[in-house]
Enzyme design. Structure first.
Site, short mmCIF file in Angstrom:
data_model
loop_
_atom_site.label_atom_id
_atom_site.label_comp_id
_atom_site.label_asym_id
_atom_site.label_seq_id
_atom_site.Cartn_x
_atom_site.Cartn_y
_atom_site.Cartn_z
N PRO A 291 -38.56 -32.74 -8.85
CG PRO A 291 -36.82 -33.98 -7.94
CD PRO A 291 -37.38 -33.75 -9.25
CB CYS A 292 -40.99 -28.45 -6.20
SG CYS A 292 -41.25 -29.07 -4.22
CD GLN A 293 -36.77 -30.73 -3.05
OE1 GLN A 293 -36.87 -30.84 -4.26
NE2 GLN A 293 -36.93 -31.75 -2.18
#
Length: 445
Positions: free
Chosen positions: A145-147
């Site tokens: 996940p890129c958050q």
């Protein structure tokens, strides 16, 4: 000397003749892969299209796992000449349970709905080993996940995402490399990875992948260079197992820039207005065009789903009209502070001036489609002032290059917009994945 060359040539000829079937098998066989942090399967879709065989998709989001299973059902039914059952599902004549009952259980079990890490890894490994049935894993794909690395995510976080566990999911990725020893891996993430932690995370990734036995090459890519009509910049890391004499393919030489505009993605879709109650399946308003056909978006059936528009408040619709008119007449973007005071309800007046933005139909690409589209559509206003609304799920999916028969599921059913938008915004464009997959398949073959 000539005699020796002739003898060598004859020996090679005999070898090829004796092993013709074996060589043919090696050239045509499907290379296997595991998709980690699979999301809705955008990256996987490109690899399936290029002839790879998924062994497992590992994903923690339940709705995304249903989307993966539904896509598996689509591919299976199409390959066994039973596609009409999938069409029936798209039309709402067949339930999701009835659809899944037509699919071999092993295929559905290949979607593993668990978060990667901790005690879950043992369970995941057991499931994958059962699915492998003694085969090797040629490839691992996916991106955490890129958050934690996203510039926007860090800006919105009070701590700048410091201490967030997602910062270290690449460690889990490396452990899967160590377990399955694939020949190659493909790691995708946001451009913010370059600057996250002042470059510390990226540097640590490089060291860890090297320690696990992989040479890597990092590419700073733009989706438009892969034919996607979207301004989407990403980092792709390709790793290759040391000692294989395999040269990592160059993604920098891919130039599939489309000679068209965003209007080519939207023009064949039915006109709908904000909050309109539309049927589950619809018909196209126009014939396909070269772009839609060549990119597999229009792929043969005359059925359109998930083109239901959001409802909007009267205030939002007034702002949308102002934004569209400003672009259409002056080619200027709306600055939030230029709105009449009665329309300005946000307290933050010092940043995010472009929170209302038109998806300009006459531009060669749209703004980046991100997961925030699940919360509101203000940044994705449809360019037609008569429709006066934000994008539908299908329109957002098209900007991401998903085929029209790709169905995005919710947990209870497939009609929930919020999980669909979230999955689309987090996805890798299948068209970009396809171009990368073709390069890697050529390498392995």
């Amino acid at each position: 000397m000539p005699a020796k060359k002739g003898k060598l040539g004859r020996n090679i000829g005999k070898f090829i003749k004796r092993n013709k079937k074996l060589l043919k098998f090696n050239m045509s066989r499907k290379f296997t892969y595991i998709d980690l942090f699979a999301g809705a399967g955008g990256l996987s879709e490109g690899f399936v299209r290029a002839g790879f065989e998924p062994v497992a998709h590992v994903e923690m989001d339940k709705a995304a796992c249903f989307t993966l299973k539904t896509r598996i059902a689509c591919h299976y039914l199409k390959s066994t000449n039973q596609y009409e059952h999938y069409v029936s599902y798209l039309q709402g004549m067949t339930s999701r349970e009835e659809l899944y009952n037509k699919i071999p259980q092993d295929l559905l079990n290949s979607v593993i709905n668990l978060p990667i890490g901790g005690e879950n890894n043992n369970t995941i490994h057991k499931k994958i080993l059962n699915l492998l049935k003694g085969r090797a894993v040629d490839l691992i794909i996916g991106g955490p996940p890129c958050q934690a690395y996203s510039l926007v995510g860090r800006a919105r976080s009070a701590s700048g995402m410091k201490g967030d566990k997602r910062n270290y999911l690449y460690v889990q990725y490396a452990r899967y490399l160590e377990t399955y020893q694939p020949k190659i891996f493909v790691f995708e993430n946001v451009i913010g990875l370059l600057s996250a932690g002042n470059g510390k995370y990226l540097e640590n990734m490089k060291k860890l992948f090297d320690k696990k036995g992989y040479e890597i090459r990092l590419f700073n890519v733009e989706a438009v260079n892969f034919g996607v009509l979207q301004n989407r910049k990403r980092i792709i890391i390709i790793g290759c197992k040391k000692g294989q004499n395999i040269k990592i393919p160059d993604l920098g030489d891919i130039q599939k820039i489309a000679t068209c505009t965003v209007s080519d993605v939207l023009r064949d879709l039915p006109s709908v207005i904000a909050g309109q109650n539309t049927p589950r399946s619809m018909r196209y308003e126009d014939k396909s065009n070269i772009y839609l056909t060549n990119t597999f978006i229009r792929n043969g059936i005359d059925i359109l789903t998930q083109h239901s528009p959001r409802p909007h408040t009267l205030q939002d619709k007034e702002i949308y009209r102002i934004a569209v008119q400003k672009w259409n007449t002056k080619r200027e973007r709306l600055n939030y502070n230029d709105l009449p005071e009665r329309l300005k309800t946000h307290k933050n007046r010092s940043s995010f001036f472009d929170r209302f933005k038109v998806v300009a139909s006459d531009e060669p690409c749209s703004q980046t489609v991100v997961a925030h589209i699940a919360k509101d559509g203000h940044y994705y206003i449809h360019p037609d002032i008569e429709q006066n609304r934000s994008l539908t799920v299908r329109e957002a999916a098209r900007l991401q290059s998903f085929p029209d028969d790709y169905f995005f599921e919710g947990v209870k059913d497939g009609l929930a917009r919020t999980p669909a938008f979230k999955q689309i915004g987090n996805a890798v464009p299948p068209l970009m994945a396809y171009e990368i997959a073709k390069k890697i398949r050529k390498l392995l073959s």
